[in-house]
Each structure stands twice: as structure tokens, then as C-alpha cells.
Design a protein around this motif. Structure first.
Motif, mmCIF file in Angstrom:
data_model
loop_
_atom_site.group_PDB
_atom_site.id
_atom_site.type_symbol
_atom_site.label_atom_id
_atom_site.label_comp_id
_atom_site.label_asym_id
_atom_site.label_seq_id
_atom_site.Cartn_x
_atom_site.Cartn_y
_atom_site.Cartn_z
ATOM 1 N N ARG A 89 105.495 -28.374 -45.770
ATOM 2 C CA ARG A 89 106.655 -28.973 -46.430
ATOM 3 C C ARG A 89 107.887 -28.090 -46.256
ATOM 4 N NH1 ARG A 89 105.049 -29.650 -51.514
ATOM 5 N NH2 ARG A 89 104.433 -31.839 -51.463
ATOM 6 N N SER B 59 101.175 -35.169 -47.528
ATOM 7 C CA SER B 59 100.435 -35.892 -48.558
ATOM 8 C C SER B 59 98.974 -35.484 -48.498
ATOM 9 C CB SER B 59 100.569 -37.405 -48.336
ATOM 10 O OG SER B 59 99.641 -38.108 -49.136
ATOM 11 N N ILE C 262 104.240 -37.517 -41.062
ATOM 12 C CA ILE C 262 103.657 -37.063 -42.322
ATOM 13 C C ILE C 262 102.359 -36.329 -42.013
ATOM 14 C CG2 ILE C 262 102.457 -39.283 -42.752
ATOM 15 C CD1 ILE C 262 103.137 -38.725 -45.791
ATOM 16 N N ASP D 119 95.610 -39.451 -51.246
ATOM 17 C CA ASP D 119 96.758 -40.123 -51.881
ATOM 18 C C ASP D 119 97.486 -41.061 -50.939
ATOM 19 O OD1 ASP D 119 96.245 -38.744 -54.151
ATOM 20 O OD2 ASP D 119 97.892 -37.310 -53.950
ATOM 21 N N PHE D 120 97.163 -41.019 -49.653
ATOM 22 C CA PHE D 120 97.954 -41.762 -48.676
ATOM 23 C C PHE D 120 97.435 -43.187 -48.549
ATOM 24 C CE2 PHE D 120 99.060 -43.071 -44.300
ATOM 25 C CZ PHE D 120 100.436 -42.921 -44.386
ATOM 26 N N ASP E 269 107.111 -34.127 -43.923
ATOM 27 C CA ASP E 269 106.545 -34.830 -45.074
ATOM 28 C C ASP E 269 105.052 -34.532 -45.153
ATOM 29 O OD1 ASP E 269 108.893 -35.991 -45.867
ATOM 30 O OD2 ASP E 269 108.578 -37.832 -44.729
ATOM 31 N N LEU F 162 98.797 -35.144 -43.257
ATOM 32 C CA LEU F 162 97.790 -35.471 -44.265
ATOM 33 C C LEU F 162 96.724 -34.383 -44.278
ATOM 34 C CD1 LEU F 162 97.315 -39.280 -43.464
ATOM 35 C CD2 LEU F 162 98.956 -38.201 -45.015
#
Lengths: 316, 316
Positions: free
Chosen positions: B194, B201, B181, B205-206, B199, B183
């Protein structure tokens, strides 16, 4: 019972003897050792209130496991839940609901009695004296370095910091057969290490490079020294915790592709084994032994900069 | 030839075409990429003066190895002596007398021609375009993370920082099959990632934890984020270099026994392979392409905070 309690200040109190739960041992403390972490607790490093202390040797007074009763024991400080995913993955010292004796959510051992889960308790072989056994907890923390890092027979290893933990760590690495040099700032303390067979040098006199550097200084300068002496692609083991951040440029870590490993508590059985083998000398590490009636003075002494290990004698 | 030179300030100059030595290749530069490290060089991060630049694709004009002449190539930036003990131990990228193209003791590639040892040069397969090949050097640096850290199929991996290096690193980790992911703080850049299947974020928000965190932010906040999301005994890969120190409390590293690994340049062959496989998309990473006559403007653009990859076109 007598107890040294932290609660908006340090107080000697008369506390009730703790009651043990199922699967727990009630231990009469014989000797306890004061650690720098205890000093940090009183400075607000953890939000802990209660009976202080996590290094001790004692005798089990009561337990469900009747084999334990009457045995001389030492005790691991981390109390794990055994149920969270971290515990189930085998990392019990990093339990998500961890408590730590005298540090976090569990009463400590600066008292006539302490309670611990039976699974935290290790019997002490007869050949190890009480004054040796009280060093098992910090010696285990020293041994954790070798639990984490593969030291090769060809590696040069440096321990930085000639305080209590540095002296124990250098001795432990030496006991496992490795070439280790202790770097410090105090000729007197380096002299103690030299007597145990460890090579020593003033930090300022050391010009070499090493494969592994272990920072036991307890302050940010140790990391700076480590970054300056470790070879490219070498390893730094970080033993120092300190309450406040410090300006630090970690660029050498990136440029030289250094591996840094944080290191905390360690395994008790190999610590007991090294003491049984006579491979670690703890006598030179003792600053002074105070009777329990003088616990407050003992703690004050331990807060003195540069103090070696201060012990509390609960038989007196 | 045209050249972008740093010498108490950045200047476009008319410089002589360099002469190649024995075992070296003279390369006509086609495209060059501007890296944050170049920006740092102009801010005094290294004491470097000379032709800037270390990311390029070009064509070999002359070399002792006649197979190389006329080939489209990319070039590794580190020039090793091959003789010191570090080189002999196989760590040639950490040579004791290391030089680095455009950074340290070796003229860079922001010029019509550059010279490199033939052993630094890698031929570019026909299926890779020039505008892909110019990303081989930073992609190799991204791949270095997997060269250093054993990522398990069960591991959760986070890349922190949605700049150029973060986007490449997340894609590279994704290309090797891992759950990763990215970040970041910029919805637009996270959108680019994306599209490549990664993935994403917003950092804020993570809320999860990861086994491996890779800091590609280029500033100290990345390390703080990494320490807050990595699990106990997890790994932080440090890609950020910055000129100045910052107040930093590394206590979580010790308490959670984190392993931190500094990471720098990487291997070219797997980077070429990923591009050949079409596993990494570089188009979305290009901010703008400037003709070589506008090199100074190109550099100015690259200095803009948040700029993606700025390229210089030496065919114009």
C-alpha cells in the motif's frame, strides 16, 4: 409430446407442447444428437432438471417472424439476457444470467417440440441434409478453436482425442487449410479421420512437437499429453470439461510459457458454411439412429464408453 | 573463493575461482539474493548440483569486451546455445539446450565470483544502488507479465499473493500505469504494498471481478482464486511453479473461455529503467542482509515460510 427428462434420474415422459413467448420460435424437432455434456448432466455436472438435449435440427411451426415459419433450422444453445454488462460488451455467450438449452434453466430438445428465441435460430440451406445439420452445434464448438487462436500457415497443429469432438475439430482445422494431426488411442477411429484427409497417429507413437495442441479427450490425461508435445511459447486449447478435479502439475505451463485457452461453444454460420462446402464428413461419426420411442435406449447407448454420435429420430 | 553448493545437501565450500571462456565475463559478486526457486532446487525441483544462486549484482573483473571491465553489472540467468531452431526463431530464453545459472548446468552466483557470457551482462546505471540492482532479475520476471499480456487502460488487474514476487509484480504493473489490486493473506505485507501506491485487499474480502489475474502465490490455491475472480474471456497469468501436482479442476477455464499464460523470466532493460525512474521500491522487500560468511544461515532464513528477500553481502 414425447420428452426425455432428467429429474433424479432419466425418464421418458408425456409432456405438454411448450408455449412460445414473444420473439420466440416453436420448433418441431426432426433429429437430435446426444452429446457427452448430456451424459455429464445426468451425472450431476450441472444442477439441471428438465427436458434434456441441445443438439437438434427441426422445422419452425410458429414464430413472430413469419419468414421463419416452415423453415428448417438449427438453434444456438445459449439464451442471453441482452441487458447485463457482459452482454452489452458483446460477450453474449457469457451473459451473467445465461441459460442454456437442456443444461441450465431452459428446456432442451430431446422432445417433439422445443422453443427458442428467434435470434438463436439459423435457417439450414437446402443442400445440407438433416443428418448433417444435427452436427452444426458440435461443429461450431470445433470452429470456436480458430475463432480464438490465430493459426499461422506455418503452424503444426495437433488435436488430442479421437472421440466425436476430436474428429470434428481435426476436420474443421483441416478444412481451414492447416496442417493438423489427430492423436488418439483407437485405430478404428483414427481410420475414420484418415479417410477425411486428416493426418493421424497413435498418441504413444507421436514424438514431435507442435505449435498448437487442442485437447478434446474429455479427461485430464489430454492436458498432460498437450503439455508434453507443445513447443515453448506454444498454445494449448482446452476443450475438456470434467466434473472432478485431478492431480495436475501445471509447472510445464509456467516453465515453457505456454498459453492455454479454454474453449466452449462456437459460431453457427461458419459451421453451416463448412457443411455446405462439403468440407466436413459427418457420416462416419454416427454410431446409431434410434426412433424417438426408444430415447431411453438411445441415451443408454450414448453413455457407453467410446460411443460415437447417437441420434434420435423424432419423425418416427 | 567462498561458495554455497548443493550436492545431496547444502554446503559452504572453498571452491576455485572459475575461469572464463572466450566471450565470457568474470564477475566479482557484491550482493546476491535468495529466491524461492533456490529453495525449490534444494528440494529436488531440478536435478541440479553445484554452486547455487541466480540473482546478483557485481563488478566485472575480466572480459574480452574491455568496456565491460570494472563495470557494475547484473546478469541474465539463461545461457542459450544460439544455434538450435528455437534460438534461431528468436526464443533464446527457451533454447533447446538451455542452461540456467545456479539451476541447470551452469554454476551460480552464491560465490565470490561467477562467470557469464558477456551477452548476458547488463551494466547498472550509477543512480541505481547495489541493494536495488540485486532485484533486477525478479523485477524482470514481474515485467514479463506485461511483455506477454496486452493490458488495456480500462482493464482491472489483480495480483494474487503478497510474497516477494507478488509485491514486485503489483508494483511493476502499477508503474506501467494500470489499475492493480494486490490480494494477499498478510496485513503486514499488504501494508508494504500500500505504501508503494498499490491498492490492496485480503483475498477473503475481495468480491469483484478482474480482466487479468496474475498468480504469484507459489501454490495451487492461487490458481483457484484466479479462476474465481477473472471475468469470462479474461486472462490468468501463471507465475507459480511447484514441485508436485495438486488436485485441480480446470473446468472453469473451459466454461468461461479463460486464457492462461505461463510466465517465467523477463527482460532486464525495462527492469533497470523502472529502478532508474524510482518507480519501484525494493527497500520494503528486504528481510535481512547476511555477510557471505553466514551464507548457510542466510539460506536457512530464506527457507522460513513467509520470509521476504534475504540477501548475501559478499563484500563482507
Amino acid at each position: 409430446m414425447r420428452a426425455l427428462v432428467f429429474d433424479d434420474g432419466l425418464k421418458v415422459m408425456d409432456a405438454p407442447i411448450p408455449e412460445r413467448g414473444i420473439g420466440q420460435a416453436l420448433i418441431r424437432v426432426t433429429f437430435a444428437g446426444i452429446c457427452n455434456t448430456d451424459v455429464e448432466v445426468t451425472r450431476g455436472y450441472f444442477a439441471y432438471k428438465g427436458i434434456m438435449g441441445h443438439e437438434f435440427v427441426g422445422v419452425v411451426e410458429d414464430a413472430d417472424d413469419t419468414d421463419l415459419v416452415g423453415r428448417r433450422v438449427v438453434g444456438e444453445i445459449n439464451i442471453s439476457c441482452g441487458e447485463c454488462s457482459t452482454c452489452r460488451s458483446g460477450n453474449i455467450r457469457h451473459c451473467e444470467r445465461i441459460r442454456a438449452m437442456g443444461i441450465n434453466g431452459w428446456p432442451g430438445c430431446f422432445a417433439d417440440y422445443v422453443v427458442l428465441p428467434e435470434s438463436n435460430v439459423h435457417a439450414v440451406p437446402d443442400s445440407i441434409t438433416d443428418l448433417q445439420a444435427v452436427f452444426v452445434e458440435p461443429l461450431a464448438a470445433a470452429i470456436e478453436v480458430m475463432e480464438q487462436v490465430h493459426m499461422r500457415p506455418t503452424d503444426r497443429v495437433a488435436v488430442i482425442g479421437d472421440g466425436k469432438l476430436g474428429l470434428l475439430t481435426a476436420q474443421a482445422i483441416h478444412a481451414y487449410g492447416h496442417r493438423v494431426i489427430l492423436l488418439g488411442k483407437h485405430l478404428e477411429k483414427l481410420g475414420i479421420a484418415r479417410k477425411t484427409g486428416v493426418d493421424v497417429s497413435l498418441v504413444s507413437d507421436f514424438a514431435g512437437t507442435v505449435d498448437v495442441a487442442v485437447d478434446c479427450t474429455g479427461n485430464p490425461s489430454g492436458m498432460e499429453t498437450a503439455m508434453s508435445i507443445v513447443r515453448p511459447k506454444g498454445t494449448i486449447v482446452m476443450k475438456s470439461t470434467f466434473q472432478k478435479g485431478a492431480p495436475m502439475n501445471l509447472t510445464p505451463i509456467v516453465r515453457n510459457e505456454i498459453t492455454c485457452i479454454g474453449s466452449r461453444c462456437g459460431p453457427f454460420p461458419p459451421a453451416l458454411r463448412l457443411l455446405e462446402l462439403g468440407a466436413v464428413d459427418t457420416r462416419g461419426l454416427i454410431e446409431k439412429i434410434y426412433p424417438a420411442d426408444q430415447m431411453a435406449r438411445a441415451f443408454e447407448k450414448a453413455c457407453t464408453r467410446g460411443s460415437m454420435k447417437v441420434l434420435i429420430d423424432f419423425t418416427r
